[in-house]
Design a protein around this motif. Sequence first.
Motif, PDB file in Angstrom:
ATOM      1  N   ASP A   1      -5.753  27.013   4.420  1.00  0.00           N
ATOM      2  CA  ASP A   1      -5.409  26.851   3.028  1.00  0.00           C
ATOM      3  C   ASP A   1      -3.879  27.066   2.927  1.00  0.00           C
ATOM      4  O   ASP A   1      -3.100  27.958   3.534  1.00  0.00           O
ATOM      5  CB  ASP A   1      -6.215  27.732   2.248  1.00  0.00           C
ATOM      6  N   SER A   2      -3.427  26.625   1.694  1.00  0.00           N
ATOM      7  CA  SER A   2      -1.978  26.433   1.612  1.00  0.00           C
ATOM      8  C   SER A   2      -1.497  27.927   1.238  1.00  0.00           C
ATOM      9  O   SER A   2      -0.310  28.187   1.700  1.00  0.00           O
ATOM     10  CB  SER A   2      -1.473  25.555   0.369  1.00  0.00           C
ATOM     11  N   GLU A   3      -2.292  28.773   0.551  1.00  0.00           N
ATOM     12  CA  GLU A   3      -1.712  30.135  -0.003  1.00  0.00           C
ATOM     13  C   GLU A   3      -1.368  30.754   1.290  1.00  0.00           C
ATOM     14  O   GLU A   3      -0.470  31.844   1.247  1.00  0.00           O
ATOM     15  CB  GLU A   3      -2.902  30.827  -0.638  1.00  0.00           C
ATOM     16  N   HIS A   4      -1.803  30.549   2.430  1.00  0.00           N
ATOM     17  CA  HIS A   4      -1.792  31.553   3.749  1.00  0.00           C
ATOM     18  C   HIS A   4      -0.453  31.182   4.164  1.00  0.00           C
ATOM     19  O   HIS A   4      -0.049  31.907   5.282  1.00  0.00           O
ATOM     20  CB  HIS A   4      -2.838  31.379   4.760  1.00  0.00           C
ATOM     21  N   PHE A   5       0.102  30.038   3.959  1.00  0.00           N
ATOM     22  CA  PHE A   5       1.542  29.685   4.576  1.00  0.00           C
ATOM     23  C   PHE A   5       2.552  30.382   4.084  1.00  0.00           C
ATOM     24  O   PHE A   5       3.695  30.422   4.678  1.00  0.00           O
ATOM     25  CB  PHE A   5       1.773  28.043   4.472  1.00  0.00           C
ATOM     26  N   THR A   6       2.555  31.121   2.618  1.00  0.00           N
ATOM     27  CA  THR A   6       3.806  31.672   2.141  1.00  0.00           C
ATOM     28  C   THR A   6       4.083  32.919   3.100  1.00  0.00           C
ATOM     29  O   THR A   6       5.315  32.838   3.151  1.00  0.00           O
ATOM     30  CB  THR A   6       3.164  31.968   0.746  1.00  0.00           C
ATOM     31  N   PRO A   7       3.286  33.705   3.336  1.00  0.00           N
ATOM     32  CA  PRO A   7       3.997  35.097   4.268  1.00  0.00           C
ATOM     33  C   PRO A   7       4.466  34.500   5.449  1.00  0.00           C
ATOM     34  O   PRO A   7       5.442  35.033   5.883  1.00  0.00           O
ATOM     35  CB  PRO A   7       2.551  35.847   4.591  1.00  0.00           C
ATOM     36  N   ILE A   8       4.027  33.555   6.249  1.00  0.00           N
ATOM     37  CA  ILE A   8       4.329  32.958   7.417  1.00  0.00           C
ATOM     38  C   ILE A   8       5.705  32.345   7.175  1.00  0.00           C
ATOM     39  O   ILE A   8       6.895  32.731   7.858  1.00  0.00           O
ATOM     40  CB  ILE A   8       3.377  31.705   8.137  1.00  0.00           C
ATOM     41  N   ALA A   9       5.834  31.558   6.173  1.00  0.00           N
ATOM     42  CA  ALA A   9       7.289  31.036   5.996  1.00  0.00           C
ATOM     43  C   ALA A   9       8.086  32.064   5.389  1.00  0.00           C
ATOM     44  O   ALA A   9       9.596  31.978   5.718  1.00  0.00           O
ATOM     45  CB  ALA A   9       7.214  29.849   4.631  1.00  0.00           C
ATOM     46  N   GLU A  10       7.902  33.060   4.675  1.00  0.00           N
ATOM     47  CA  GLU A  10       8.673  34.262   4.334  1.00  0.00           C
ATOM     48  C   GLU A  10       9.297  34.909   5.624  1.00  0.00           C
ATOM     49  O   GLU A  10      10.408  35.488   5.697  1.00  0.00           O
ATOM     50  CB  GLU A  10       8.202  35.283   3.369  1.00  0.00           C
ATOM     51  N   GLY A  11       8.352  35.043   6.869  1.00  0.00           N
ATOM     52  CA  GLY A  11       8.704  35.847   7.943  1.00  0.00           C
ATOM     53  C   GLY A  11       9.622  35.045   8.497  1.00  0.00           C
ATOM     54  O   GLY A  11      10.590  35.360   9.113  1.00  0.00           O
ATOM     55  N   MET A  12       9.581  33.495   8.675  1.00  0.00           N
ATOM     56  CA  MET A  12      10.557  32.623   9.118  1.00  0.00           C
ATOM     57  C   MET A  12      11.843  32.802   8.601  1.00  0.00           C
ATOM     58  O   MET A  12      12.970  32.806   9.008  1.00  0.00           O
ATOM     59  CB  MET A  12      10.065  31.170   9.314  1.00  0.00           C
ATOM     60  N   TRP A  13      12.009  33.072   7.116  1.00  0.00           N
ATOM     61  CA  TRP A  13      13.049  33.030   6.421  1.00  0.00           C
ATOM     62  C   TRP A  13      13.777  34.599   6.606  1.00  0.00           C
ATOM     63  O   TRP A  13      14.856  34.707   6.920  1.00  0.00           O
ATOM     64  CB  TRP A  13      12.653  33.284   4.858  1.00  0.00           C
TER      65      TRP A  13
ATOM     66  N   THR B   1       4.660  20.831   8.684  1.00  0.00           N
ATOM     67  CA  THR B   1       3.570  21.611   8.028  1.00  0.00           C
ATOM     68  C   THR B   1       3.822  22.800   7.325  1.00  0.00           C
ATOM     69  O   THR B   1       3.538  22.964   6.022  1.00  0.00           O
ATOM     70  CB  THR B   1       2.321  21.556   9.125  1.00  0.00           C
ATOM     71  N   ILE B   2       4.613  23.721   8.006  1.00  0.00           N
ATOM     72  CA  ILE B   2       4.951  24.948   7.174  1.00  0.00           C
ATOM     73  C   ILE B   2       5.679  25.044   5.996  1.00  0.00           C
ATOM     74  O   ILE B   2       5.664  25.482   4.873  1.00  0.00           O
ATOM     75  CB  ILE B   2       5.441  25.734   8.109  1.00  0.00           C
ATOM     76  N   ALA B   3       6.758  23.993   6.241  1.00  0.00           N
ATOM     77  CA  ALA B   3       7.586  23.590   4.954  1.00  0.00           C
ATOM     78  C   ALA B   3       6.923  23.111   3.858  1.00  0.00           C
ATOM     79  O   ALA B   3       7.241  23.386   2.653  1.00  0.00           O
ATOM     80  CB  ALA B   3       8.577  22.466   5.691  1.00  0.00           C
ATOM     81  N   ASN B   4       5.761  22.356   4.195  1.00  0.00           N
ATOM     82  CA  ASN B   4       5.078  21.589   3.080  1.00  0.00           C
ATOM     83  C   ASN B   4       4.068  22.760   2.685  1.00  0.00           C
ATOM     84  O   ASN B   4       3.197  22.530   1.752  1.00  0.00           O
ATOM     85  CB  ASN B   4       4.386  20.306   3.562  1.00  0.00           C
ATOM     86  N   ARG B   5       4.009  23.831   3.313  1.00  0.00           N
ATOM     87  CA  ARG B   5       2.941  24.950   3.004  1.00  0.00           C
ATOM     88  C   ARG B   5       1.658  24.328   3.092  1.00  0.00           C
ATOM     89  O   ARG B   5       0.714  24.318   2.184  1.00  0.00           O
ATOM     90  CB  ARG B   5       3.184  25.447   1.703  1.00  0.00           C
ATOM     91  N   GLY B   6       1.189  23.731   4.156  1.00  0.00           N
ATOM     92  CA  GLY B   6      -0.101  23.434   4.487  1.00  0.00           C
ATOM     93  C   GLY B   6      -0.578  21.952   4.937  1.00  0.00           C
ATOM     94  O   GLY B   6      -1.567  21.445   5.067  1.00  0.00           O
ATOM     95  N   TYR B   7       0.281  21.013   4.499  1.00  0.00           N
ATOM     96  CA  TYR B   7      -0.005  19.717   5.003  1.00  0.00           C
ATOM     97  C   TYR B   7       1.019  18.841   5.704  1.00  0.00           C
ATOM     98  O   TYR B   7       2.196  19.492   5.626  1.00  0.00           O
ATOM     99  CB  TYR B   7      -0.546  18.933   3.657  1.00  0.00           C
ATOM    100  N   TYR B   8       0.771  17.805   6.208  1.00  0.00           N
ATOM    101  CA  TYR B   8       1.830  17.296   6.698  1.00  0.00           C
ATOM    102  C   TYR B   8       1.649  15.620   6.542  1.00  0.00           C
ATOM    103  O   TYR B   8       0.556  15.098   6.374  1.00  0.00           O
ATOM    104  CB  TYR B   8       2.054  17.422   8.284  1.00  0.00           C
ATOM    105  N   TYR B   9       2.559  14.861   6.763  1.00  0.00           N
ATOM    106  CA  TYR B   9       2.455  13.335   6.744  1.00  0.00           C
ATOM    107  C   TYR B   9       2.653  13.015   8.437  1.00  0.00           C
ATOM    108  O   TYR B   9       3.373  13.742   8.930  1.00  0.00           O
ATOM    109  CB  TYR B   9       3.611  12.595   5.943  1.00  0.00           C
ATOM    110  N   ILE B  10       1.641  12.115   8.693  1.00  0.00           N
ATOM    111  CA  ILE B  10       1.946  11.503  10.182  1.00  0.00           C
ATOM    112  C   ILE B  10       3.279  11.225  10.399  1.00  0.00           C
ATOM    113  O   ILE B  10       3.854  10.223   9.679  1.00  0.00           O
ATOM    114  CB  ILE B  10       0.910  10.296  10.312  1.00  0.00           C
ATOM    115  N   PRO B  11       3.876  11.894  11.372  1.00  0.00           N
ATOM    116  CA  PRO B  11       5.336  11.237  11.671  1.00  0.00           C
ATOM    117  C   PRO B  11       5.471   9.946  12.067  1.00  0.00           C
ATOM    118  O   PRO B  11       4.507   9.477  12.610  1.00  0.00           O
ATOM    119  CB  PRO B  11       5.795  12.371  12.803  1.00  0.00           C
ATOM    120  N   HIS B  12       6.641   9.269  11.554  1.00  0.00           N
ATOM    121  CA  HIS B  12       6.596   7.545  11.863  1.00  0.00           C
ATOM    122  C   HIS B  12       7.982   7.552  11.695  1.00  0.00           C
ATOM    123  O   HIS B  12       9.042   8.314  11.398  1.00  0.00           O
ATOM    124  CB  HIS B  12       5.971   6.957  10.969  1.00  0.00           C
ATOM    125  N   ILE B  13       8.250   6.511  12.581  1.00  0.00           N
ATOM    126  CA  ILE B  13       9.867   6.178  12.675  1.00  0.00           C
ATOM    127  C   ILE B  13      10.429   4.797  12.155  1.00  0.00           C
ATOM    128  O   ILE B  13      11.632   4.884  11.915  1.00  0.00           O
ATOM    129  CB  ILE B  13       9.774   5.726  14.382  1.00  0.00           C
TER     130      ILE B  13
END
Lengths: 611, 483
Positions: free
Chosen positions: A496-508, A461-473
């Motif tokens: 909202d998607s915009e809030h994900f950027t700082p989190i992703a940057e922190g992880m980076w 979800t964070i990689a996609n900056r705000g959404y995910y697809y239901i994981p499937h096998i």
Amino acid sequence: MSGNDTYIRRMILQAIVYGIFAVIALRVGYIQLFDSKYKSLADGNVLRYEVLYAPRGEIIDRNGEYLVQSKECYDLMVTYRDIGKQGFDTVRLCELVGISKEKLLRVLRDARSAPRKATLVAAFVPTEVKVRLDEYNFPGFHSVYRTMRNYPRKIGGNLLGYLEEVNRNDIKEGEGEYKMGDYIGRAGVEAAYEKYLRGDDGVMILEKDAHGAIKGSYMDGMYDTLPVAGKRITCTIDARLQAFAEELMEGLVGAVVAIEPQTGEILVMASSPTFDPDELIGRERGNNYMRLLRNKRNPLFNRAVKAKYPPGSTFKLVQGLIGLQEGVLTPAQAYPCHLGYHVGRISQKCHPHASPLDLRNAVAQSCNAYFCYVFRDIIDNRKYGSVKKGLEVWTDYVKSFGYGRKLDSDFIGEGPGTVPTREFYDKRYRGSWNSLTVLSLSIGQGELGCTPLQMANLAATIANRGYYYIPHIVKAIEGQDSIDRRFYEKQYTKVDSEHFTPIAEGMWRGVNVQGAGTSWRAYVPGLDICGKTGTAQNPHGKDHSTFLSFAPKDNPKIAISVYVEFGGFGATIALPIASLLEEYYLTDTITRPHLIETIKNFPYNPRHYAE
Amino acid sequence: MLNSRKKNQISLFEGVDSVAVIIYFLLVLIGFVNIVSASYNDEIEAFSFAQNYIKQIFWMGAAFSVALIILLLDSRYYHMYAYYAYAGGILLLIAVLLFGREVNGAKAWFEFGSVRIQPVEFAKIATALATARLMSNYSFSIKRLGHLMRVAFIIFLPLAIIILQNDTGSGVVLCSFIFVLYREGLNKWICIPMIIVAVLFICSFLFTPLFLLLLLLIIFTASSAMMIGSWRMHIMFLAAICLSAMLLYGLSMFVFGGTLSGYASLLIMTIVGVVVAAIYAFRKNIAAMFLTLGIFIISVAFVPTADTIFESVLKEHQKVRILSFLGIMSDPSGADYNVNQSKIAIGSGGLFGKGFMEGTQIKYNFVPEKHTDFIFCTVGEEWGFIGSMIVLGLLCALILRLMKMGERQEEPFSRIYSYCVAAILLFHVLVNVGMTVGLMPVMGIPLPFLSYGGSSLVAFTILVFVAIRLDASPRKGLMSAVR
């Protein structure tokens, strides 16, 4: 003798003749026209319904490599009535098939109670043995074509699942789909895609003579049906990566789940300890199964989708995201940290690092105090009037990330994890509690329980900056254009998607900026790995080690969660595993063999699992 | 005289009963069709001599030739040579007992190369001729004990030899002559007890000896009363025996400490009763009573001791068959197997049957002896209820026709002989078809005209065609012709 007497005698004798023929005719008419049991008995004498078992569908990985193949084998059956009075060479039969004489006698005793029915003597008879049995032609014995599972890579025990003979319940619930002796998928992909994999059995009706010898097909095969092979299933798994993950996790207890963020496809699902799927087929199945059941580390438990682990520091990402969305936090907001967060008697310790930190650095450094502030600001927000209402809002946010509920993946037995609700605390604290009481939630401790799949989903979800697809096998089913619709729909969180950027940057930053964070050991030049360590305290022993990561930072290809029970710091064991897997997946190379050595030599003997 | 002779020569078949002949040919033809289906062996050539139905063609040829010869011969010969034929038949039976070949436990066959002959089939003809000859004597009266004994001797002599051959089934056929004796005026109160005794003998395992003895006492007292009248005296006699037996039993219980069982007490009193009755009959000179007493003594000797006879005389397979028929023993894969499979084959035929060569139970060998003794299974399975009824109808019609032919004779010899043939056929049909549908215990006797087998086909052909020939001769007394 008078004429009259003679006449009476003639009439009586005629009546006797008529009477005898009438009795015989009535009897013949009764058994031919009214008693229908003789027709079915005649059919039972002559007809043999030979099931033509459908080969079960094979399973391949995303690159076309076989995960599960179907191998030809035979069931040896005996029809007691056809054995004949002269008998057969029991010793030779036992030797050929490889069963004990006691077992054979037991089978024959059972077969005797249903002399017309074919009774199973031995399953999984290999083709070579079947050919030799045909040569000897033991009276009353015949072999039936089946397929058995074969695992070329011997990986993914819990992922793929296993087959078992159907029980009464399956037959009842299957509503005619199953009969005695059929196999059914019990776990993993085998169970989830049972209806595609099993195919349709055919039947061949044969006529046999009094000695049981086959005389030809019944009505020229008018009522025969051909078996329809099961569908081939293409798995989303990357077999090489899965094998590498299982290799790295060997000896450790935990789970690795990797997801392709753009699709929700599960690349790796490794639960450790695992088992060799070959152990759960063939004649040793029962013994092996019992051995696995008795293993204290419980290899049959699929930790990847069922375990409830405290997420630890990886949960700080969610905390930050909710704070940003709620407006109680800005990326530039800095909080001080003096080896922890202290309010009155309550305190949450932290490791030494620079202070104060802004959001990005707090994520990178995994500052406990920072997220205590954030969490309290969220649930103590005045606009909700009370902490209880605040917690309800918070719970809603958390659930939108897929926590505390099933993700609705295609995996049977997926666990929901736990996210505590207001009612839960009301009950536990009899209504009197506040944000300090539940403070441990801020750093992913306390009553939180997440499955590794949910954690990997957070990474995606964070990689996609705000959404995910239901994981499937499952990626594709033979003969079908698409898989279920729900796997193609973007699932948005309440942030909202915009809030994900700082989190992703922190992880980076945590990985790529030396000295700025806890995850720097995951650094691989050029891959832009983003990660977050987690060290989850637990009452049973040493801390759990976890690492949440995705890479590259822009246009990510893989999101991964590694969880090692009792592994200590997140950076110690979970991090190198995740980093190696990402590097291997993205570049197909391993540049840091010393890391593998470190992992393999990791001192690991959790008391919790001691025998 | 000359004229009539000439007539005979002009038309060979004059007076021949065409209905009987047509029925005969139909039955043989149906038999052949079913033998083809039942015995077809796909492993050898269709026209090889090893195929049973090819052999049957030869047997049919032989049978038809014999039939023609019989029609050609003067009808007087059968009367003239009846006793010689009987003597020949007895000699053959003795010869086969000494030199015969054993098949299925019965020493009843002569073997010439690949051809087997069963003399018992021919002994039946001889016995029928001899019985007819004896009973057609002017002076013969069935009411006279001595004459009746002679008839019994003629019937039971071959029967005894056949039982020694261990071919009981074929021998018992001769018991069917009681049918003829009844027609010729034998008191029905001798026939009925004998039939009851025969049934009791088979069923004797179901009852205790005491009960059997009591039953026999009641049956014979009643039949004697029916013959002589004076019911009151018979009831008193019966009551006296029972009461004194009880008294004796009680006495032994209390005085001698139970040395005598109930059965022994009744047996002692029965013996006393028989002696008393015999003295009474002798003094009053009642012949009928001697006969009843004689049969009674034989019955008492056999029926309650059936267990012992059963153990010592009958062979294992016969015992098992009787026990399984009575439902005392059940073994679906063993002794019951034949009858079960036979019933399954017939029952699965339905209304129209499965068609020629389509009967699965027959084709795949589930029914043993399907072309010989169990040929009716083939009929039932492949031709269904309709086919079975046609076969039974033809057999019934032939038997009734033979009885009718007998009735229209002036000459007792021809009449008695015709009845003998009818009785033999009736018994064969009853026992053979009865066993295939589970009404009768398994006895290895063939179905006339239909079963595979040379001896039986030729013998039944002779049996029937002699009757036809006798019927076809000018309806004058044979004796006058000789004169």
